[in-house]
Design a protein around this motif. Structure first.
Motif, PDB file in Angstrom:
ATOM      1  N   ARG A 192       0.846  -1.200   0.000  1.00  0.00           N
ATOM      2  CA  ARG A 192       0.000   0.000   0.000  1.00  0.00           C
ATOM      3  C   ARG A 192       0.879   1.247   0.000  1.00  0.00           C
ATOM      4  O   ARG A 192       1.658   1.466   0.919  1.00  0.00           O
ATOM      5  N   THR A 228       1.073   5.049   0.426  1.00  0.00           N
ATOM      6  CA  THR A 228       0.396   6.237   0.930  1.00  0.00           C
ATOM      7  C   THR A 228       1.321   7.433   0.746  1.00  0.00           C
ATOM      8  O   THR A 228       2.514   7.273   0.455  1.00  0.00           O
ATOM      9  N   LYS A 229       0.777   8.619   0.924  1.00  0.00           N
ATOM     10  CA  LYS A 229       1.600   9.829   0.824  1.00  0.00           C
ATOM     11  C   LYS A 229       2.733   9.789   1.864  1.00  0.00           C
ATOM     12  O   LYS A 229       3.861  10.163   1.573  1.00  0.00           O
ATOM     13  N   GLN A 230       2.421   9.308   3.071  1.00  0.00           N
ATOM     14  CA  GLN A 230       3.434   9.219   4.124  1.00  0.00           C
ATOM     15  C   GLN A 230       4.530   8.217   3.743  1.00  0.00           C
ATOM     16  O   GLN A 230       5.711   8.466   3.980  1.00  0.00           O
ATOM     17  N   THR A 231       4.137   7.107   3.128  1.00  0.00           N
ATOM     18  CA  THR A 231       5.122   6.120   2.686  1.00  0.00           C
ATOM     19  C   THR A 231       6.006   6.715   1.604  1.00  0.00           C
ATOM     20  O   THR A 231       7.224   6.502   1.596  1.00  0.00           O
ATOM     21  N   THR A 262       3.268   6.804  13.434  1.00  0.00           N
ATOM     22  CA  THR A 262       3.027   6.733  11.989  1.00  0.00           C
ATOM     23  C   THR A 262       4.220   6.118  11.278  1.00  0.00           C
ATOM     24  O   THR A 262       4.061   5.290  10.381  1.00  0.00           O
TER      25      THR A 262
END
Length: 113
Positions: free
Chosen positions: A5, A7-10, A40
């Motif tokens: 997945r 995500t923007k954070q990843t 996070t």
């Protein structure tokens, strides 16, 4: 990397790690660099490790014992042998996906009165 997945954070984490792909980084420093809290950053690092992009190891006990002021022992993360390349490909795919126009049944012509 199926089921991974993004995500923007990843993306932020991967971009930060790619700034110096041969160096080992510890979680707190990564989080501070990208502006993410430990709650996070740690799950992201764990997912990247399960995906085979990162590997982790604990700081040498002697290095930890010599730290002044005393601090918790650090867990370091670094790219696996092909992890940096996997990260680059994953980021490129994520960018390409965002650039694709959204296909819908909504007309793109402006409405005029």
């Amino acid at each position: 990397m199926s089921g991974f997945r993004m995500t923007k954070q990843t993306e932020l984490v991967l971009r930060e790690l790619l700034q110096n792909p041969t160096r080992a980084h510890y979680g707190l420093a990564i989080g501070q660099a990208v502006g993410l809290q430990s709650g996070t950053i740690q799950p992201i690092l764990a997912r990247l490790e399960r995906a085979g992009i990162l590997e982790s190891f604990w700081e040498d006990p002697d290095e930890h014992a010599a730290s002044i002021p005393p601090r918790p022992r650090r867990r370091y993360y670094r790219f696996t042998t092909d992890g940096a390349e996997q990260a680059r490909v994953t980021l490129a795919l994520a960018m390409a996906k965002r650039r694709r126009p959204v296909e819908s049944g909504i007309a793109s012509t402006p409405v005029t009165d």
